[in-house]
Design a protein around this motif. Structure first.
Motif, short mmCIF file in Angstrom:
data_model
loop_
_atom_site.label_atom_id
_atom_site.label_comp_id
_atom_site.label_asym_id
_atom_site.label_seq_id
_atom_site.Cartn_x
_atom_site.Cartn_y
_atom_site.Cartn_z
N THR A 29 0.83 -1.20 0.00
CA THR A 29 0.00 0.00 0.00
C THR A 29 0.87 1.26 0.00
O THR A 29 0.46 2.31 -0.50
CB THR A 29 -0.93 0.04 1.23
OG1 THR A 29 -0.14 -0.01 2.43
CG2 THR A 29 -1.89 -1.14 1.21
N HIS A 30 2.07 1.13 0.52
CA HIS A 30 2.98 2.26 0.65
C HIS A 30 3.56 2.69 -0.70
O HIS A 30 3.69 3.88 -0.99
CB HIS A 30 4.11 1.89 1.60
CG HIS A 30 4.47 2.98 2.57
ND1 HIS A 30 5.75 3.20 3.00
CD2 HIS A 30 3.72 3.93 3.18
CE1 HIS A 30 5.78 4.21 3.83
NE2 HIS A 30 4.55 4.67 3.97
N ILE A 31 3.94 1.73 -1.51
CA ILE A 31 4.62 2.06 -2.78
C ILE A 31 3.72 2.89 -3.71
O ILE A 31 4.17 3.92 -4.23
CB ILE A 31 5.13 0.78 -3.46
CG1 ILE A 31 6.31 0.20 -2.66
CG2 ILE A 31 5.57 1.07 -4.89
CD1 ILE A 31 6.85 -1.12 -3.19
N PRO A 32 2.45 2.50 -3.94
CA PRO A 32 1.61 3.36 -4.79
C PRO A 32 1.42 4.77 -4.23
O PRO A 32 1.33 5.74 -4.99
CB PRO A 32 0.28 2.60 -4.85
CG PRO A 32 0.63 1.19 -4.53
CD PRO A 32 1.75 1.26 -3.56
N SER A 33 1.37 4.89 -2.90
CA SER A 33 1.21 6.22 -2.31
C SER A 33 2.43 7.10 -2.59
O SER A 33 2.30 8.30 -2.84
CB SER A 33 0.97 6.11 -0.80
OG SER A 33 2.16 5.82 -0.11
N SER A 34 3.61 6.49 -2.57
CA SER A 34 4.83 7.25 -2.86
C SER A 34 4.88 7.69 -4.31
O SER A 34 5.33 8.80 -4.63
CB SER A 34 6.06 6.40 -2.51
OG SER A 34 6.08 6.08 -1.14
N ILE A 35 4.41 6.83 -5.20
CA ILE A 35 4.36 7.20 -6.62
C ILE A 35 3.40 8.38 -6.83
O ILE A 35 3.70 9.32 -7.58
CB ILE A 35 3.93 5.99 -7.47
CG1 ILE A 35 5.03 4.90 -7.41
CG2 ILE A 35 3.66 6.40 -8.91
CD1 ILE A 35 4.63 3.59 -8.06
N ALA A 36 2.25 8.35 -6.15
CA ALA A 36 1.29 9.45 -6.26
C ALA A 36 1.90 10.76 -5.76
O ALA A 36 1.68 11.82 -6.35
CB ALA A 36 0.02 9.12 -5.48
N LEU A 37 2.68 10.70 -4.69
CA LEU A 37 3.32 11.90 -4.17
C LEU A 37 4.31 12.48 -5.17
O LEU A 37 4.35 13.70 -5.41
CB LEU A 37 4.04 11.58 -2.85
CG LEU A 37 4.82 12.72 -2.21
CD1 LEU A 37 3.89 13.85 -1.78
CD2 LEU A 37 5.65 12.22 -1.02
N MET A 38 5.11 11.61 -5.79
CA MET A 38 6.10 12.07 -6.76
C MET A 38 5.42 12.69 -7.99
O MET A 38 5.89 13.69 -8.54
CB MET A 38 7.01 10.92 -7.15
CG MET A 38 7.85 10.40 -5.98
SD MET A 38 8.69 8.84 -6.34
CE MET A 38 9.96 9.39 -7.47
N LEU A 39 4.31 12.11 -8.40
CA LEU A 39 3.57 12.69 -9.53
C LEU A 39 2.97 14.04 -9.17
O LEU A 39 2.93 14.97 -10.00
CB LEU A 39 2.47 11.72 -9.97
CG LEU A 39 2.94 10.41 -10.62
CD1 LEU A 39 1.75 9.49 -10.88
CD2 LEU A 39 3.69 10.69 -11.93
N ALA A 40 2.51 14.19 -7.92
CA ALA A 40 1.93 15.46 -7.49
C ALA A 40 2.95 16.59 -7.56
O ALA A 40 2.59 17.75 -7.80
CB ALA A 40 1.39 15.32 -6.07
N ALA A 41 4.23 16.25 -7.34
CA ALA A 41 5.27 17.28 -7.36
C ALA A 41 5.33 18.01 -8.71
O ALA A 41 5.73 19.17 -8.77
CB ALA A 41 6.63 16.65 -7.05
N PHE A 42 4.93 17.32 -9.77
CA PHE A 42 5.02 17.91 -11.11
C PHE A 42 3.64 18.19 -11.71
O PHE A 42 3.55 18.48 -12.91
CB PHE A 42 5.81 16.98 -12.03
CG PHE A 42 7.21 16.70 -11.52
CD1 PHE A 42 8.19 17.67 -11.63
CD2 PHE A 42 7.52 15.50 -10.92
CE1 PHE A 42 9.48 17.43 -11.16
CE2 PHE A 42 8.80 15.25 -10.43
CZ PHE A 42 9.78 16.22 -10.56
N ALA A 43 2.60 18.10 -10.91
CA ALA A 43 1.25 18.37 -11.42
C ALA A 43 1.14 19.83 -11.86
O ALA A 43 1.51 20.74 -11.11
CB ALA A 43 0.22 18.06 -10.35
N PRO A 44 0.63 20.08 -13.06
CA PRO A 44 0.58 21.46 -13.56
C PRO A 44 -0.57 22.28 -12.99
O PRO A 44 -0.54 23.51 -13.05
CB PRO A 44 0.40 21.28 -15.07
CG PRO A 44 -0.29 19.95 -15.21
CD PRO A 44 0.21 19.10 -14.08
#
Length: 400
Positions: A287-302
């Motif tokens: 459950t942790h790994i997908p949450s970390s991916i979502a956080l990294m994607l949020a960093a570059f959300a336009p």
């Protein structure tokens, strides 16, 4: 839970709710308050680091004192410190003095479980629990705290709606710190109803780490990596990122962190159910790994809506390891080692978490605003993979 454990657990749950309610609005208001006093984002990060470092040192003290003193008295002392912290934050304006208050007090910029209260409450709750009920109990404990924190985050919008009653924003924020102090007083009244009892009966040395020492040290090292990563995006710094990246209002931030907290809270009973199906370690990792991916994607959300959506996905998944992690630590050590294990795994987490907010503040000051989120996500994925490799074969009693 045995009958003699019901009342103490109820008081502990209620005290956790009060404390997390206060932490919920303080984590959002802290950067706003410090910026309003004229301090820079770097100074905000240093304050966050000081508070987490102070919590770590207090937790070290609890590790030594917990085996020798009544848990009830230690919880009462912590509640008194929380009340004093709220009063001090409301009246102190000097940066050096604010650093001292953050270091010596209970201000929690993470609005999470990095707190001197946690190992004491874990030890008090676990001693009355059967193995089969342990994870569900920690899920309830975490659920109550997360819901209270979510309501607290919503309450952070109060300073923005006080103009009609004649209060300026800065004064209203100071009043919220007074409310935080009152939550500490109320929590102390609840702790006072817990029966007097030592954390672990028998000689002091029986409470120290023994046969499980190697396991605890490995877990502490891994949890430290996780906490160091999380320190880059403690709630106060995430709020600061949203304020600076998207010019988010305080009211909107309060609503966002409310729903973020609700999603985290609802994930706890799901984590308890899922752990019975796939095991504690698998629940933590997958459950942790997908949450970390979502956080990294949020960093570059336009756009703001996309960033908030990704952060809400992260919130729904990232905290499912909280009750499972607590349950796992209590399960893989002997009963006599539980109080010490709770402290020894909390202290390195607190120390590691204390280091990264200042680094995040440096990145903010250098206008690398996305990097704290990326570093956090990447390090957490490394932690998850290491945890799976090291502990997938060490099962708690209910999984054997």
């Amino acid at each position: 839970m045995p009958a003699n454990g019901i009342a103490p657990a109820t008081y502990l749950f209620a005290a956790r709710a009060l404390r997390d309610f206060g932490d919920g609005f303080v984590a959002v208001l802290l950067p706003v308050y410090l910026l309003a006093l004229g301090f820079s984002p770097l100074q905000v990060g240093i304050i966050a680091t000081a508070s987490l470092l102070g919590s770590a040192l207090l937790t070290i003290a609890v590790g030594f004192l917990g085996a020798r003193h009544d848990l009830r008295q230690l919880l009462l002392a912590a509640a008194s410190l929380m009340a004093a912290t709220g009063v001090a934050m409301s009246v102190v304006h000097d940066y050096a003095l604010l650093l001292v208050v953050a270091f010596a007090g209970t201000v929690n910029p993470s609005a999470g479980s990095v707190s001197v209260f946690v190992p004491l409450e874990h030890a008090a709750l676990t001693r009355a629990m059967a193995d089969a009920e342990r994870t569900k109990m920690f899920a309830r404990y975490s659920l109550i705290g997360a819901l209270a924190s979510a309501v607290g985050a919503l309450a952070a919008a109060v300073p923005d709606i006080t103009a009609p009653v004649g209060l300026d924003r800065l004064t209203a924020i100071k009043m919220m710190f007074v409310l935080y102090a009152l939550a500490g007083v109320a929590g102390g009244l609840l702790y006072a109803r817990i029966p007097r009892r030592r954390a672990a009966p028998g000689p002091v040395e029986e409470s120290a780490l023994g046969p499980s020492r190697a396991i605890v040290f490995k877990l502490a090292a891994l949890f430290s990596l996780d906490a160091f990563a999380g320190g880059f995006v403690v709630q106060s710094l995430l709020a600061l990122w949203l304020f600076e990246r998207f010019d988010l209002s305080l009211s909107a931030a309060g609503v966002f962190f409310f729903w973020s907290g609700v999603l985290s809270a609802l994930s706890f009973p799901v984590a308890a159910w899922l752990s019975r199906k796939v095991g504690l370690i698998n629940t933590m990792v997958f459950t942790h790994i997908p949450s970390s991916i979502a956080l990294m994607l949020a960093a570059f959300a336009p756009t703001l809506p996309l960033a908030l959506s990704l952060l809400l996905i992260r919130a729904a998944l990232s905290q499912m390891d909280v009750p499972t992690r607590s349950s796992y630590v209590m399960a893989v050590v002997t009963e006599a080692e539980r109080a010490a294990a709770a402290s020894f795994t909390s202290v390195p987490r607190s120390l590691a978490a204390a280091a990264s907010p200042a680094l995040a503040g440096v990145l903010f000051a250098a206008s690398y605003r996305a990097w704290p989120l990326v570093v956090c996500g990447a390090l957490k994925i490394v932690y998850d993979l290491l945890l799976l490799m090291q502990f997938r074969h060490l099962k708690p009693p209910e999984e054997r």
